[in-house]
Design an enzyme around this catalytic site. Structure first.
Site, PDB file in Angstrom:
ATOM      1  N   ASN A 188       3.633  10.269  -2.319  1.00 42.25           N
ATOM      2  CA  ASN A 188       2.630  11.045  -1.698  1.00 42.25           C
ATOM      3  C   ASN A 188       1.238  11.023  -2.738  1.00 42.25           C
ATOM      4  O   ASN A 188       1.598  10.939  -3.808  1.00 42.25           O
ATOM      5  CB  ASN A 188       3.023  12.398  -1.377  1.00 42.25           C
ATOM      6  CG  ASN A 188       4.208  12.484  -0.369  1.00 42.25           C
ATOM      7  OD1 ASN A 188       4.551  11.500   0.002  1.00 42.25           O
ATOM      8  ND2 ASN A 188       4.930  13.627  -0.576  1.00 42.25           N
ATOM      9  N   HIS A 224       2.138   5.873  -5.885  1.00 38.75           N
ATOM     10  CA  HIS A 224       1.017   5.186  -4.901  1.00 38.75           C
ATOM     11  C   HIS A 224      -0.479   5.884  -5.256  1.00 38.75           C
ATOM     12  O   HIS A 224      -1.529   5.574  -4.668  1.00 38.75           O
ATOM     13  CB  HIS A 224       1.312   5.355  -3.582  1.00 38.75           C
ATOM     14  CG  HIS A 224       2.430   4.605  -3.268  1.00 38.75           C
ATOM     15  ND1 HIS A 224       3.306   4.882  -2.093  1.00 38.75           N
ATOM     16  CD2 HIS A 224       3.203   3.622  -3.592  1.00 38.75           C
ATOM     17  CE1 HIS A 224       4.474   4.020  -1.864  1.00 38.75           C
ATOM     18  NE2 HIS A 224       4.261   3.128  -3.037  1.00 38.75           N
ATOM     19  N   CYS A 246     -14.648   2.659  -9.564  1.00 35.66           N
ATOM     20  CA  CYS A 246     -15.245   1.661  -9.403  1.00 35.66           C
ATOM     21  C   CYS A 246     -14.409   0.233  -9.367  1.00 35.66           C
ATOM     22  O   CYS A 246     -13.880  -0.101 -10.217  1.00 35.66           O
ATOM     23  CB  CYS A 246     -16.461   1.557 -10.422  1.00 35.66           C
ATOM     24  SG  CYS A 246     -17.511   0.267 -10.279  1.00 35.66           S
ATOM     25  N   CYS A 294     -21.868   2.954  -7.851  1.00 42.67           N
ATOM     26  CA  CYS A 294     -21.173   3.608  -9.023  1.00 42.67           C
ATOM     27  C   CYS A 294     -22.130   3.938  -9.960  1.00 42.67           C
ATOM     28  O   CYS A 294     -23.188   3.285 -10.144  1.00 42.67           O
ATOM     29  CB  CYS A 294     -20.350   2.428  -9.991  1.00 42.67           C
ATOM     30  SG  CYS A 294     -19.897   2.952 -11.685  1.00 42.67           S
ATOM     31  N   GLY A 325      12.690  12.854   2.307  1.00 40.00           N
ATOM     32  CA  GLY A 325      11.364  12.973   3.263  1.00 40.00           C
ATOM     33  C   GLY A 325      11.017  11.453   3.033  1.00 40.00           C
ATOM     34  O   GLY A 325       9.571  11.416   3.421  1.00 40.00           O
ATOM     35  N   SER A 356      11.263   7.133   4.832  1.00 40.93           N
ATOM     36  CA  SER A 356      12.191   5.958   5.082  1.00 40.93           C
ATOM     37  C   SER A 356      12.423   4.988   4.280  1.00 40.93           C
ATOM     38  O   SER A 356      13.103   4.217   4.844  1.00 40.93           O
ATOM     39  CB  SER A 356      11.498   5.751   6.653  1.00 40.93           C
ATOM     40  OG  SER A 356      10.509   5.170   6.308  1.00 40.93           O
TER      41      SER A 356
END
Length: 315
Positions: free
Chosen positions: A128, A145, A153, A214, A255, A257
């Site tokens: 998450n 992730h 940037c 940026c 939680g 798959s």
């Protein structure tokens, strides 16, 4: 119970007809699992643990892919290479990020934090990007992730808070701010999607949406510090996830798959090392064949009472 049916779109797996009844015996089984591996259980979580906080998931019972089969998230190569794709992404995130940041940890997040603080959990890897595990108090955590809390940037790599970036977006797009206010007043606020995305009217044009360059190198474009579909987990993060698996004696999966290989390979690694893998998930997962224990239920039904009992038994 392992299901054989698989929906062959967007990594969807079959759903069972009924939950595993959460009986005292089931809770006792999970409690014994933690006691057997005390201090050495590695948690692995996915979007399902944040659904009770109001954050939509992709593949759950009411997941975006199941309910809206035509929905397609933006891909990594689109975001990094296409101006129009960045306009679409930032325009939708412009409306979706504030509700996402208002979400609060739920009992599952707090249960994981409690299990760690009472020395039952060695660490936690989450897919998450909402930061809710950290908000709940988990410490030894790897955000596999990334996180929506920052942007970076694409040219020089400098990072900026998403809140600060949102302020710059609002300054550059006063007409979109007004559009959002009109939607709120009419009661037609956009439907939320996973990862801070929303549905906007299909006839809406994004060509007028302006995103800033940026502030450091003055030429680069930004993206969130998350791994998009089609992107890769950074080498350092991947290696850290491997070390966390190697250092644990068991894994608890909740939680998810396990459709993404970046998560599933951790389950495979644990099993290849002969470690126990328990999965709490309502619905088939990619790792069901690897699991030593599978409960067709949600973590919300199991983990809070388990954590409460273990906390009460801890001196």
């Amino acid at each position: 119970m392992v299901l054989s049916a698989r929906v062959k779109i967007k990594g969807l797996y079959g759903l069972p007809k009924a939950h595993t009844p959460v009986t005292p015996a089931v809770l006792a089984t999970i409690i014994e699992f933690f006691q057997r591996h005390r201090g050495s259980v590695l948690g692995l979580t996915g979007a399902g643990v944040s659904v009770p906080s109001g954050i939509p998931d992709y593949r759950g019972t009411n997941g975006t892919y199941r309910v809206h089969g035509s929905y397609t998230p933006i891909l990594h190569h689109e975001l990094v290479s296409q101006h129009a794709s960045r306009q679409r992404y930032w325009a939708r995130s412009f409306f979706g990020i504030r509700p996402a940041f208002k979400a609060e940890p739920n009992p599952i997040h707090r249960a994981f934090a409690s299990l760690e603080s009472h020395n039952y959990l060695s660490g936690l890897i989450t897919q998450n990007v909402d930061g809710l595990h950290l908000q709940a108090g988990s410490c030894n955590i790897l955000e596999l992730h990334g996180t929506l809390k920052q942007v970076k940037c694409l040219s020089c790599g400098v990072k900026e808070s998403r809140d600060g970036f949102q302020q710059r977006l609002e300054e550059l797009n006063p007409e979109w701010v007004e559009f959002g206010q009109e939607m709120a007043q009419s009661g037609e606020e956009p439907k939320r999607r996973p990862d801070g995305d929303v549905d906007l009217p299909s006839n809406l044009q994004y060509g007028s949406f302006v995103y800033p360059k940026c502030h450091h190198c003055l030429t680069g474009d930004y993206m969130p510090t998350v791994v998009f579909f089609g992107g890769s987990v950074p080498d350092k993060v991947r290696e850290q996830s491997y070390r966390m698996v190697d250092d644990a004696s068991a894994m608890l999966v909740c939680g998810t798959s396990l459709s993404t290989f970046s998560a599933y390979r951790l389950v495979k690694r644990a099993r290849e090392q002969g470690k126990e893998v328990a999965i709490l998930n309502f619905g088939q997962t990619r790792g069901d064949g690897d699991a030593t224990m599978k409960l067709e239920t949600t973590a919300e039904d199991v983990l809070p009472p388990v954590a409460a009992q273990l906390a009460a038994e801890t001196p």
